[in-house]
Every structure is written in C-alpha cells, then in structure tokens.
Scaffold this motif. Structure first.
Motif, short mmCIF file in Angstrom:
data_model
loop_
_atom_site.label_atom_id
_atom_site.label_comp_id
_atom_site.label_asym_id
_atom_site.label_seq_id
_atom_site.Cartn_x
_atom_site.Cartn_y
_atom_site.Cartn_z
N ALA B 135 0.91 -1.06 0.26
CA ALA B 135 -0.07 -0.18 0.06
C ALA B 135 0.90 1.24 0.10
N LYS B 136 1.95 1.12 0.58
CA LYS B 136 2.91 2.33 0.96
C LYS B 136 3.50 2.84 -0.35
N ASN B 137 3.74 1.74 -1.41
CA ASN B 137 4.41 1.96 -2.62
C ASN B 137 3.47 1.57 -3.80
N PRO B 138 2.33 2.30 -4.03
CA PRO B 138 1.11 1.42 -4.46
C PRO B 138 1.10 1.52 -6.18
N LYS B 139 2.11 1.68 -6.80
CA LYS B 139 1.98 1.39 -8.20
C LYS B 139 2.77 0.13 -8.77
N PRO B 140 2.46 -0.52 -9.55
CA PRO B 140 1.07 -0.71 -9.99
C PRO B 140 0.12 -1.26 -8.99
N ARG B 141 -1.24 -0.85 -9.33
CA ARG B 141 -2.27 -1.14 -8.41
C ARG B 141 -2.67 -2.66 -8.84
N LEU B 142 -2.79 -2.84 -9.95
CA LEU B 142 -3.07 -4.16 -10.54
C LEU B 142 -1.96 -4.90 -11.21
N ILE B 143 -1.73 -6.03 -10.91
CA ILE B 143 -0.63 -6.91 -11.57
C ILE B 143 -1.11 -7.99 -12.48
N ASP B 144 -1.01 -8.01 -13.76
CA ASP B 144 -1.24 -8.88 -14.72
C ASP B 144 -0.79 -10.38 -14.36
N ILE B 145 -1.57 -11.38 -14.16
CA ILE B 145 -0.90 -12.55 -14.02
C ILE B 145 -1.37 -13.57 -15.29
N CYS B 167 -4.03 -5.46 7.10
CA CYS B 167 -4.86 -4.78 6.00
C CYS B 167 -4.77 -5.38 4.84
N ASP B 168 -4.25 -6.75 4.65
CA ASP B 168 -3.92 -7.63 3.62
C ASP B 168 -4.95 -7.94 2.63
N TRP B 169 -5.96 -6.96 2.18
CA TRP B 169 -6.95 -7.34 1.55
C TRP B 169 -6.68 -7.81 0.14
N ALA B 248 -4.54 -7.93 -7.05
CA ALA B 248 -4.41 -6.44 -6.38
C ALA B 248 -4.58 -6.19 -4.96
N ILE B 249 -4.23 -5.15 -4.47
CA ILE B 249 -4.45 -4.91 -3.03
C ILE B 249 -5.79 -4.47 -3.27
N ASP B 250 -7.05 -4.75 -2.42
CA ASP B 250 -8.31 -4.12 -2.66
C ASP B 250 -8.45 -2.85 -1.99
N ASP B 251 -8.96 -1.93 -2.48
CA ASP B 251 -9.28 -0.59 -1.93
C ASP B 251 -9.57 -0.57 -0.62
N GLY B 252 -10.09 -1.69 -0.07
CA GLY B 252 -10.40 -1.59 1.47
C GLY B 252 -9.48 -1.94 2.51
N GLY B 253 -8.12 -2.18 1.75
CA GLY B 253 -7.17 -2.47 2.62
C GLY B 253 -5.93 -1.32 2.46
N MET B 254 -6.40 -0.53 1.70
CA MET B 254 -5.08 0.73 1.10
C MET B 254 -4.89 1.65 2.32
N VAL B 255 -5.85 2.03 2.86
CA VAL B 255 -5.80 3.59 3.98
C VAL B 255 -6.37 3.03 5.40
N ARG B 256 -5.35 3.29 6.28
CA ARG B 256 -6.01 3.50 7.63
C ARG B 256 -5.72 4.70 8.16
N ALA B 263 -0.31 -2.81 4.46
CA ALA B 263 -0.54 -3.89 3.51
C ALA B 263 0.35 -4.09 2.76
N ALA B 264 0.87 -5.33 2.66
CA ALA B 264 2.07 -6.08 1.82
C ALA B 264 1.62 -7.22 1.46
#
Lengths: 143, 275
Positions: B135-145, B167-169, B248-256, B263-264
């Motif tokens: 979450a603290k280094n949030p790019k890219p948010r989506l990784i293609d597998i 927070c590992d959503w 992806a890390i879901d938006d729900g886990g990104m910010v506290r 989240a990692a």
C-alpha cells in the motif's frame, strides 16, 4: 569385515542426509530403523501473534529432534495438508486448536493400534465428540 | 489413572472457581467433572505420560498457549522429552539439551511459519510469483498474471502476507483458466476444494469484508476477495493450458486513519502441495 565397514559407512551416510521437516518423501524412503515422527500442526494464530503458534512450535520441535537424534526423521504437516499415509509412522504429534479431526482419523487409529506413540499439545488434547474408545487409542484415558 | 504418570500438576487458582454453576470458562471449557474437581480444590494434571499396555506411549500437555514459553528451559525440555519419549527415542540424563531461543529467533520462526516473503509453507515451488505489492508503494495497483500450467492437476491461488497479517485485502480479479482452444473458464464459477485466509472471509464477487471488489475506485464484479495469508485450492478440469487473472490490494485495505496502510503481499500460483 570390509563389507561390514562399508555397510556401517553407508548406514551413517544415509543417516547423515539432511532431514528437512517438509521432506515427506524423504521420510518415507528413510533407512530401516529410522524413527519417523509425524507432526500435524495448525497454521496461523488466534488471540494475537505469539499465541497458539502451533506451526512454528511444531517446526521448532521437529528440527530439534532431527538435530538431536541422527536416527530420527521428523516431518511437519500443516493441518490443510493432513497426512494420509501413516503406515510407517512411529509417532504422531498433534499441535492443534481441536483434536476432533484426529479423533475421527482411521489412519491415526490404525497407527496407534499398531503401537505408534501419540502426543497432543494444547487444544490437540481435546475432542468434544470423541467416544471413550478414542481416548483409549489416543492414550489419554485414565478410567 | 491406571498407566498414567502425571508430569506437571497444580491446583487451579481461585479465579478459576468463581464461575457460577453452568458457566463455561471459555468455548473450550465446561467439562462438568473437571469443573467439580477444580471447585473442590483437587490437583489437576496438565502434562502427563501414558504407557499403554497394548504397546505405544502417549504424552499430553495442555500448555503452549504462548510461543514465548519456549524460552523457558524447563518448559521447552519437557515438550522435547515428551515428543521423543512417545517416539521410542532414548532421553538423555538431564533431558534433551537445546539452546534457549531468543525472542528474536522465535519471532523469525513465527514469520517463517506464516510464509513471509514467500509461499506459505507446505506448497511446492510456485510456477509464478508476482513482485511485492505494498500500500505504501502503490504502483502498479493491478498486476497481470498469465502463467502456463499445462498438465497440472491442481491449482493453488496464494496471497502471502509478507510476515504480518495487516490490512492485506487481496483480490483475484477476473481469474480464468484458458483451454487449448482459447476458451476461458471463469474460475469464480468453479467450486474450490479448500480455502484458508488470514482474516475475514474468502468470497466470490466480494472483498473479504463483504463489500464490492474495488481497485482505484473501479468496481470489479468478477473476482475473488480474500485476506492474506490466503490459499484457495482447486482441482483442475481437463485440458487447461494457462491461468490468467489480475492481482490487487483491494481498496479496502489501502488506507488506515488517513494514511497508506501496512498492507503488503505477493500473489503466487502453485500447482501442488509438497508431498
């Protein structure tokens, strides 16, 4: 005499193989006379980190046993990869949040009936649904 | 107690007998016979050895709630001795010697046991691992597998927690099995044979808390929401060649508390457990 020495050397070499606690095949193929310990441990924790750390605990115990006894080969199964073949097991050691699944396990019963040792740590000692017979083969009975 | 040798015994402290009749001290408590004994101030055994007349030995120990107990030499040696004894191994005079582990060593063991930085233990080598997502280094948010898994019989979708379940959503978005003819099978329509997660629930079409799967405010209707450390296991249909998805890390886990969270995670694809 020469062949005896060779045999002794080979045996020592076999025991000197690194014994990884997740090398299930290696344990199965270990030399005759090897004591095979099978740990079954719950992963994760509950009640906060540092509590019910059964997988870490089993891994620690298994490694110390392998270090201490050259003739022992301990492996650790996570609960979600429950061991199915216990025909060679000399001991089954549970570190679980509940012993119920072990209580219903026919392979554990068969191993215990054959004379394998059994140990249960923490909530592994407990099985709500178990019948008295279970506690017999789990060696936890004191009737 | 025929055949049983108590190893550790104590009389329960007074706060154990304050429960009212019928109360259970915990979800595990409530054995009326044990409770009556505790109330009567009778000695209780929490470690014992059992020599079975039919052959084979038993060792029971109710302790080990706290991993830190392993730093107590007597406690640790009792556990080692009990395990060795039931296995028919000879116990040296003075018990099995072992170095007192430092708390830092115990912390490392717990981290490894939870699969930090790699696959959770028990899995075969993954066929694919994504880079670390934080979450603290949030790019890219989506990784293609996109990974070839021809001839595999099982699929394990793993999200590892990097040592800390925080927070590992984790969301698997649009997971597909690709057949030789190029057709895709929507993995969310398959029944998994097992799953586990570090927190919350693993759910089709929802994040682990039950909300929509969402990344950078975009909602993805098709996906699986879970929480690292997580494994979702499937048996394969025949003829599968590839697996594709977005991790992806879901938006729900990104910010506290208004800040990027701890989240990692990594996403891993494995086709077998160690056997």
């Amino acid at each position: 005499m020469k062949s005896l020495l060779a045999l002794a050397f080979l045996t020592a070499a076999a025991f000197a193989q690194p014994r990884d606690i997740f090398d299930y095949t290696g344990q199965n193929n270990a030399a005759a006379g090897t004591k095979r310990l099978v740990f079954i441990a719950a992963k994760g924790t509950h009640g906060g980190g540092g509590q019910h750390e059964f997988f870490a605990g089993a891994s620690y115990l298994a490694r110390r046993i392998n270090e201490t006894y050259p003739q022992a080969f301990s492996v650790v199964y996570p609960e979600n990869n429950w061991p199915k073949d216990l025909t060679k097991a000399d001991a089954i050691i549970l570190l679980l949040n509940h012993g119920g699944k072990a209580a219903d396990d026919v392979n554990i019963k068969a191993a215990c009936d054959r004379g394998a040792g059994f140990a249960a740590i923490h909530y592994g000692v407990e099985a709500f649904s178990a019948k008295d017979e279970w506690y017999d083969h789990m060696r936890l009975v004191w009737r | 107690m025929k055949g049983v040798t108590p190893v550790l015994s104590a009389i329960a402290p007074l706060n154990m007998v304050k429960f009212k009749e019928g109360d259970k001290p915990s979800a595990h408590g409530g054995n009326p016979d044990a409770f009556a004994d505790v109330k009567a101030g009778k000695t209780q055994h929490f470690a014992w050895a059992f020599d079975w007349t039919k052959g084979g030995c038993g060792f029971g120990f109710t302790g080990f709630h706290f991993f830190a107990n392993m730093t107590n030499d007597s406690f640790r040696t009792t556990m080692l001795n009990g395990v060795a004894w039931v296995s028919g191994l000879e116990i040296p005079a003075g018990g099995i010697a072992s170095k007192t582990p430092a708390q830092a060593e115990l912390d490392a063991m717990m981290t490894v046991a939870r699969g930090a930085g790699a696959m959770p233990v028990g899995h075969a080598k993954p066929v694919l691992e994504t880079p670390l997502m934080m979450a603290k280094n949030p790019k890219p948010r989506l990784i293609d597998i996109d990974v070839a898994i021809k001839n595999a019989k099982e699929l394990y979708l793993v999200a590892s927690d990097q040592g800390r379940i925080s927070c590992d959503w984790a969301s698997w978005i649009e997971p597909r099995l690709i057949l030789a003819d190029g057709k895709g099978i929507d993995v969310t329509t398959l029944k998994w044979k097992g799953e586990e997660r570090g927190y919350g629930r693993t759910q089709i079409g929802k994040n682990n808390a039950g909300g929509p799967i969402q990344v950078e405010d975009q909602v993805y209707a098709n996906g699986i929401g879970t929480h690292a450390s997580s494994t979702i296991a499937y048996d394969f249909p025949a003829g599968v060649e590839r697996f594709t998805a977005k991790g992806a890390i879901d938006d729900g886990g990104m910010v506290r508390a208004g800040k990027l969270s701890d989240a990692a995670m990594r996403f891993h694809i494995s086709t077998a457990l160690l056997r």
